[in-house]
Write an enzyme that holds these catalytic residues in place. Structure first.
Site, mmCIF file in Angstrom:
data_model
loop_
_atom_site.group_PDB
_atom_site.id
_atom_site.type_symbol
_atom_site.label_atom_id
_atom_site.label_comp_id
_atom_site.label_asym_id
_atom_site.label_seq_id
_atom_site.Cartn_x
_atom_site.Cartn_y
_atom_site.Cartn_z
ATOM 1 N N ASP A 1 -0.202 4.272 4.989
ATOM 2 C CA ASP A 1 0.727 3.996 6.085
ATOM 3 C C ASP A 1 2.022 3.347 5.622
ATOM 4 O O ASP A 1 2.712 2.727 6.401
ATOM 5 C CB ASP A 1 0.032 3.104 7.127
ATOM 6 C CG ASP A 1 -0.398 1.772 6.537
ATOM 7 O OD1 ASP A 1 -0.459 1.657 5.303
ATOM 8 O OD2 ASP A 1 -0.670 0.842 7.309
ATOM 9 N N GLU A 2 2.339 3.482 4.353
ATOM 10 C CA GLU A 2 3.495 2.758 3.836
ATOM 11 C C GLU A 2 4.089 3.545 2.672
ATOM 12 O O GLU A 2 3.350 4.044 1.823
ATOM 13 C CB GLU A 2 2.992 1.403 3.331
ATOM 14 C CG GLU A 2 4.033 0.362 3.156
ATOM 15 C CD GLU A 2 3.423 -0.920 2.576
ATOM 16 O OE1 GLU A 2 4.188 -1.674 1.985
ATOM 17 O OE2 GLU A 2 2.204 -1.151 2.687
ATOM 18 N N ASP B 1 6.933 1.433 7.124
ATOM 19 C CA ASP B 1 5.616 0.813 7.231
ATOM 20 C C ASP B 1 5.115 1.066 8.648
ATOM 21 O O ASP B 1 5.761 0.678 9.616
ATOM 22 C CB ASP B 1 5.763 -0.694 6.955
ATOM 23 C CG ASP B 1 4.421 -1.361 6.708
ATOM 24 O OD1 ASP B 1 3.392 -0.651 6.735
ATOM 25 O OD2 ASP B 1 4.416 -2.591 6.508
#
Lengths: 375, 406
Positions: free
Chosen positions: B116-117, B18
């Site tokens: 983003d993860e 993350d």
């Protein structure tokens, strides 16, 4: 314009131009045929700007004139009409009326001035060729011509005239870079026929396809000739013109293996049948089939990662040491399909070298080369 | 076969990565002057009257109580001296694709949850890259060294536990939950940490006396099921560290395209060709980055009158080569009925994407390459080191004249 014409005559004409007209709508008039009624008959023209076809058809012309309209629609109408005779007339506004028995069609056309002119033929220098042998030459080479290849010249058929053993020969060559086909024919020229010895032209695939279609109709012997940048083909009152392709054709002679004594002889139909069967289980896109050449038999093998494998052995003669090579079965099959005679010869020196294929009964006039795949 | 049919025998190892305050961190990285300052990415605050919400807040901004999804006006009131920046989505996507390319070095099994993860199943990568914690640490290091961004990493045997782990020590967290320690790890965490339980559900669970995940874990599964249905069983399993859900790699893109709108509508063929060349190069480069080839190419042409035309062609052999795409697109241009009109927008796209077949077909004319694969590869590596503009076809170098020395 007012014309009466036999349905079959007009249908033949429209059938011939279907391959010429542009199906993709660049310019609307390129999807059209031009009908020109003249005292001597009905002239029917079609062009895609590269390839043009013009033919004079028997018709009773009551009032000369011209019009252009959709080749596709006219063809579709004609196919449905069963009456033997058709009457065509055009009003001032390019509205075409087609009458046949009790049917009547009104089709919107365009004035003939919008139709692009066919390229003018400056000089002809045509020679007569036996249609049947020209058809053979095309049949034996056109299959190998590239399709939309980025190497532009490979999308054309090479036609060249050369002298071999004191005799003039016409040679056709097709290749897509993976396989190559070369077919020769001795030219029986009239004394006064002028056919430039160094003729070497590249004919677009589309033009070659149309010539093949016209030759398949049979009938009159064709005439063929070339100007600097154009091909002219005449047959049965038709003239077909095509732009020639510019560019350097690759040196095909260099890649045809020199004759050696190490040969594999196999029955053509046996080989073709076995390839068709075994390739059913080859990998989807590559059609990879492994051939193992042994002194008295040829083994075909294919395997598909998810499906399984296939194996077949056919009798053959080979005077060298056993080895295996991989091929795209499709490439071999396309060659075998156009080969003639009971048996064929394969010549291959090593698993990764080019494979030369010839007809046993006719070793000089046809050669095909197929490149193997790494397996 | 035996292992596949009894999953209990092989331990899966899953990494959850993350990125920390992703958008805001990208802005601080791109604009060093914003480093150390409260950066708030989102709608324009317009002095407190702006509409819209915060998309991301840097850790400095979070100290002021600014967090994502907060109305931008409130964010402005809480942190009036903050650096308010607009969302540059295309930039974040670019950075994200770089980060995902790092993930894919270690496994093909990458499941993106957002830009983003992502989850990574590294079970099959252990032999090659070492222990799960070594891989997790290496990814965190790669992201820092190559993208200068910080990420939090959680390593565990299930997706759920990995996700909780990555969130535990943010920013730059690194938490490993050893095999069979899942229950203990989750035991004291508040019920709000239960994945899939929103504030309402958490409230209901608390209402029944379940304040920690451990408490839920020791409840009766049957009882939870009769109360919450299927979800009850699911929650009970999660609480006990049971989570059989697999890492599902992202469905591959169906098409890859690029478009460009002219500043001024044009019918000038040289400008149109130049644009097609640039678009073809962009599509080719993206196809190669994704490791796919297109079997169908489409050219899109929007006229100044806002009429949109498109023509497609299907290739015999799929391609990822700029020059092939360019030449085919030009052929398509000839087929457009509007080619003489002024163009407002042009687009080039490749679809029917396929993995390149390992072409082992030998060729008759090696001096006449089918596609300029080697050249393209060299160009790609130059561009990846020195940037997209570093090397270009001469026709695209319109500014060169002014810059050429002497």
């Amino acid at each position: 314009m007012r014309v009466t014409i036999a349905r079959d005559e007009l249908l033949t004409a429209l059938h011939r131009v279907q391959g010429v007209v542009e199906k993709r709508n660049t310019m609307p008039s390129l999807a059209n045929v031009l009908l020109e009624a003249k005292p001597e008959g009905l002239d029917i023209l079609a062009t895609d700007l590269e390839l043009g076809m013009r033919g004079l058809y028997k018709a009773k012309v009551e009032e000369p004139g011209s019009v252009t309209f959709s080749a596709r629609k006219l063809y579709e109408i004609l196919k449905e009409i069963k009456e033997p005779e058709i009457a065509l007339s055009v009003t001032d506004h390019s509205l075409v009326t087609i009458r046949a028995g009790r049917s009547q069609f009104k089709v919107v056309g365009l004035p003939s001035k919008d139709f692009p002119p066919l390229p003018a033929i400056e000089r002809e220098g045509l020679i007569s060729l036996p249609g049947a042998s020209l058809l053979q030459l095309i049949r034996k080479t056109l299959f190998a011509v590239g399709d939309n290849d980025t190497r532009y010249v490979l999308n054309g058929l090479l036609i060249t005239v050369l002298t071999e053993g004191g005799k003039p020969m016409i040679r056709l060559v097709g290749t897509d870079g993976h396989r190559l086909a070369v077919a020769d024919q001795v030219l029986e020229l009239d004394k006064d026929a002028e056919f430039p010895e160094d003729t070497k032209v590249i004919v677009p695939k589309k033009a070659a396809l149309e010539i093949r279609r016209l030759l398949e109709e049979g009938g009159d012997e064709p005439m063929i000739g070339f100007t600097k940048n154009m091909l002219i083909f005449r047959k049965s009152g038709l003239v077909l013109t095509s732009r020639l392709m510019e560019g350097n054709y690759p040196n095909y002679q260099q890649v045809v293996p020199k004759e050696t004594t190490q040969k594999i002889t196999v029955n053509r139909e046996d080989f073709e049948g076995a390839l068709r069967r075994v390739s059913v289980l080859s990998r989807d896109k590559t059609y990879a089939v492994k051939l193992t050449f042994s002194p008295d038999h040829l083994t075909l093998f294919s395997s598909h990662p998810d499906m399984g494998e296939a194996h077949e052995e056919i009798p053959s003669k080979f005077n060298g040491e056993e080895f295996s090579a991989g091929f795209n079965a499709r490439y071999l099959l396309e060659v075998l399909t156009i080969m003639d005679g009971e048996s064929i010869e394969l010549q291959m020196d090593a698993p990764l070298s080019p494979c030369l294929l010839k007809e046993t009964e006719n070793t000089q006039m046809f050669k095909a080369v197929v490149m193997p795949v790494k397996v | 076969m035996e292992q596949a049919s009894s999953p209990g025998k092989t331990t899966r190892w899953i990494i959850h990565v993350d990125m920390d305050a992703f958008y805001a961190s990208v802005e601080q990285r791109d604009y060093p002057e914003h480093r150390g300052k409260p950066v708030i990415v989102g709608a324009d605050p317009k002095g407190g009257t702006g509409r819209g919400v915060v998309s991301a807040a840097s850790y400095e901004a979070r100290k002021f109580g600014v967090h994502s999804a907060l109305p931008i006006g409130q964010a402005y009131r809480r942190c009036p001296l903050g650096v308010f920046l607009p969302v540059r989505m295309s930039r974040y996507q670019e950075v994200s694709s770089h980060i995902f390319s790092i993930f894919r070095r270690y496994t093909d099994l990458v499941e993106p949850l957002s830009l983003d993860e992502a989850f990574l199943d590294v079970t099959g990568s252990l032999r090659l890259f070492g222990t799960p914690q070594a891989i997790g640490a290496q990814i965190q290091r790669d992201i820092w060294e190559e993208a200068h961004l910080i990420a939090s990493v959680g390593v565990a045997t299930t997706k759920y536990v990995a996700k909780v782990a990555s969130d535990l020590q943010k920013p730059q967290g690194f938490v490993i939950v050893p095999e069979n320690a899942e229950r203990t790890f989750l035991h004291d965490l508040p019920i709000e940490r239960l994945w899939g339980a929103g504030p309402k559900t958490a409230q209901r669970l608390r209402g029944r006396g379940y304040e920690t995940i451990g408490q839920l874990a020791s409840a009766s599964c049957a009882e939870l099921s009769s109360w919450l249905g299927k979800q009850g069983k699911h929650f009970w399993e999660l609480a006990n560290g049971i989570d059989a859900r697999e890492v599902v790699p992202e469905a591959p893109a169906k098409s890859i395209g690029a478009e460009m709108t002219f500043d001024i509508d044009t019918s000038e063929i040289s400008a149109i060709k130049k644009t097609i060349l640039e678009l073809a190069n962009r599509v080719g480069s993206r196809l190669r980055t994704e490791g796919v080839q297109a079997k169908t190419l489409t050219l899109k042409f929007r006229t100044a009158k806002f009429e949109t035309y498109a023509r497609s062609t299907t290739l015999q052999d799929p391609t990822d080569q700029d020059s092939t795409i360019y030449h085919k697109a030009l052929m398509l241009l000839e087929r457009l009925p509007c080619a003489t009109e002024k163009a407002r927008l042009l687009g080039v796209a490749g679809s029917h994407l396929v993995k390149p077949e390992d072409s082992s077909q030998l060729t008759l004319f090696p001096s006449m390459p089918e596609s300029s694969t080697h050249v393209t590869r060299a160009l790609d590596s130059i561009r990846s080191r020195f940037g997209a503009q570093a090397i270009q076809p001469a026709t695209l170098l319109s500014h060169m004249k002014n810059k050429a020395p002497g």
